[in-house]
Design a protein around this motif. Sequence first.
Motif, short mmCIF file in Angstrom:
data_model
loop_
_atom_site.label_atom_id
_atom_site.label_comp_id
_atom_site.label_asym_id
_atom_site.label_seq_id
_atom_site.Cartn_x
_atom_site.Cartn_y
_atom_site.Cartn_z
N ILE A 114 1.65 15.75 -5.20
CA ILE A 114 1.79 14.87 -4.03
C ILE A 114 2.03 15.69 -2.78
O ILE A 114 1.39 15.48 -1.74
N MET A 115 2.97 16.63 -2.85
CA MET A 115 3.28 17.45 -1.67
C MET A 115 2.07 18.26 -1.24
O MET A 115 1.75 18.35 -0.05
N ASN A 116 1.37 18.85 -2.19
CA ASN A 116 0.23 19.68 -1.87
C ASN A 116 -0.90 18.87 -1.23
O ASN A 116 -1.48 19.28 -0.22
N ASN A 117 -1.20 17.70 -1.80
CA ASN A 117 -2.30 16.90 -1.26
C ASN A 117 -1.96 16.32 0.10
O ASN A 117 -2.82 16.25 1.00
N CYS A 118 -0.73 15.86 0.27
CA CYS A 118 -0.34 15.31 1.58
C CYS A 118 -0.39 16.39 2.65
O CYS A 118 -0.74 16.12 3.80
N ARG A 119 -0.07 17.60 2.28
CA ARG A 119 -0.11 18.69 3.26
C ARG A 119 -1.54 19.11 3.56
O ARG A 119 -1.87 19.49 4.69
N ARG A 120 -2.42 19.05 2.57
CA ARG A 120 -3.82 19.41 2.78
C ARG A 120 -4.54 18.41 3.68
O ARG A 120 -5.46 18.78 4.42
N SER A 121 -4.15 17.16 3.62
CA SER A 121 -4.84 16.12 4.37
C SER A 121 -4.59 16.27 5.87
O SER A 121 -3.45 16.48 6.30
N LEU A 122 -5.64 16.13 6.66
CA LEU A 122 -5.48 16.15 8.11
C LEU A 122 -4.87 14.85 8.62
O LEU A 122 -4.29 14.82 9.70
N LEU A 123 -5.03 13.77 7.85
CA LEU A 123 -4.46 12.46 8.22
C LEU A 123 -3.61 11.97 7.05
O LEU A 123 -4.05 11.14 6.25
N PRO A 124 -2.40 12.47 6.93
CA PRO A 124 -1.58 12.15 5.75
C PRO A 124 -1.29 10.67 5.56
O PRO A 124 -1.29 10.17 4.43
N ALA A 125 -1.06 9.95 6.66
CA ALA A 125 -0.75 8.52 6.54
C ALA A 125 -1.96 7.76 5.98
O ALA A 125 -1.82 6.88 5.12
N ARG A 126 -3.15 8.10 6.45
CA ARG A 126 -4.36 7.44 5.95
C ARG A 126 -4.60 7.82 4.49
O ARG A 126 -5.04 6.99 3.68
N TYR A 127 -4.32 9.06 4.16
CA TYR A 127 -4.50 9.51 2.77
C TYR A 127 -3.60 8.71 1.83
O TYR A 127 -4.04 8.27 0.75
N SER A 128 -2.34 8.52 2.20
CA SER A 128 -1.43 7.76 1.33
C SER A 128 -1.87 6.31 1.22
O SER A 128 -1.74 5.69 0.14
N GLN A 129 -2.42 5.74 2.29
CA GLN A 129 -2.94 4.38 2.21
C GLN A 129 -4.10 4.30 1.23
O GLN A 129 -4.23 3.33 0.47
N CYS A 130 -4.95 5.32 1.26
CA CYS A 130 -6.08 5.37 0.32
C CYS A 130 -5.57 5.41 -1.12
O CYS A 130 -6.04 4.65 -1.98
N VAL A 131 -4.61 6.26 -1.39
CA VAL A 131 -4.09 6.41 -2.75
C VAL A 131 -3.42 5.12 -3.23
O VAL A 131 -3.69 4.63 -4.33
N VAL A 132 -2.56 4.58 -2.40
CA VAL A 132 -1.83 3.36 -2.79
C VAL A 132 -2.79 2.19 -2.95
O VAL A 132 -2.67 1.39 -3.89
N GLY A 133 -3.77 2.09 -2.05
CA GLY A 133 -4.73 0.99 -2.14
C GLY A 133 -5.56 1.04 -3.40
O GLY A 133 -5.74 0.01 -4.09
N LEU A 134 -6.09 2.22 -3.76
CA LEU A 134 -6.88 2.34 -4.99
C LEU A 134 -6.01 2.08 -6.22
O LEU A 134 -6.46 1.43 -7.18
N ASN A 135 -4.80 2.58 -6.19
CA ASN A 135 -3.91 2.40 -7.34
C ASN A 135 -3.56 0.93 -7.56
O ASN A 135 -3.54 0.45 -8.70
N ARG A 136 -3.36 0.20 -6.51
CA ARG A 136 -3.00 -1.22 -6.64
C ARG A 136 -4.20 -2.07 -7.04
O ARG A 136 -4.11 -2.90 -7.93
N ARG A 137 -5.32 -1.86 -6.39
CA ARG A 137 -6.46 -2.77 -6.56
C ARG A 137 -7.27 -2.47 -7.82
O ARG A 137 -7.71 -3.38 -8.52
N LEU A 138 -7.46 -1.18 -8.12
CA LEU A 138 -8.32 -0.82 -9.24
C LEU A 138 -7.55 -0.51 -10.51
O LEU A 138 -8.14 -0.23 -11.55
N ASP A 139 -6.26 -0.51 -10.41
CA ASP A 139 -5.40 -0.25 -11.57
C ASP A 139 -5.72 1.09 -12.20
O ASP A 139 -5.81 1.23 -13.43
N ILE A 140 -5.94 2.10 -11.35
CA ILE A 140 -6.15 3.45 -11.85
C ILE A 140 -4.87 4.25 -11.61
O ILE A 140 -4.00 3.85 -10.83
N SER A 141 -4.73 5.37 -12.27
CA SER A 141 -3.52 6.16 -12.12
C SER A 141 -3.42 6.73 -10.71
O SER A 141 -4.42 6.91 -10.01
#
Length: 210
Positions: free
Chosen positions: A137-164
Motif C-alpha cells: 500500500i505504501m509503495n503504490n500510493c507513493r508511486r502514484s502521481l495522484l494518490p487520492a485518485r489511485y485510492s478511489q480506484c482501488v476502493v471502487g474496484l474492490n467494492r463493486r467487483l468483489d475482487i481483492s
Amino acid sequence: MPIPAFSYDHCHEKKVKEKLTANRRLGKWITGTCALAAVIASASLAQPVTANQKNNYYKCTSELVDVNVRAEEAERACSKALHPEKLAECVVKINRRTDIPSRDALEICSGVRRPLELATCVVDISDRTQAGAAFKIMNNCRRSLLPARYSQCVVGLNRRLDISVVKAMDSCIEAGTRVRELDPSFVPSDRQPLLPPSPTPSPANPPTPL
C-alpha cells in the motif's frame, strides 16, 4: 481661652475622613496597577506560545516527536520539507489510523509532492485490507502521481467487483502508469495525428536573381 470640645472633635473627624479617602484612593491605584501588571505578564507569557504555533517547522518537529519519531529524524525531515506542516500531518494521520509505525510513515511522506493525498491513499486502502499488505500500500500510493485518485480506484474496484484489494491495487497502478511510460509525441499506428504537419514557411524576402 479653652477650645470648645465640639470644634476639636469635628476637626479630628474631618482629618480621619480625609485620611481614609486618601487611603482608599491609594488602594484603588495599587489594585489597578497590579491588575495591569498581571495582564502584561500574561500577554508576555502567551506571546511565545502563539509564535511557536504559527511556526510550521516548530509544529512539524513537535508533532513528529509526539508520535515517537526520534528528534534527529524529525529535525532532518522537517528542515528539508517544503511544507513541513503537511509532512507532519501526513505522518500523524497514517500513524494514528493504521498499523504503520511512525518511522515508516515518515519515510513515505518525505519527498512527495502531495503528502496529504498520500496519507488519504494509505488510510483509505488500509481500511479495506489486512496489515500484511502495508508495504505494498505504501509503495503504490507513493508511486502514484495522484494518490487520492489511485485510492478511489482501488476502493471502487474492490467494492463493486468483489475482487481483492491487492488485485485492485495492481490493476489501478498499471492503468495509472501505462500512459506516463509513453513518449509525449507517440501516436499509435492505427490513429492519425489530430493536426496535419505544418508546411515549411517560405522566406519573407526571397533573394533577387542575378
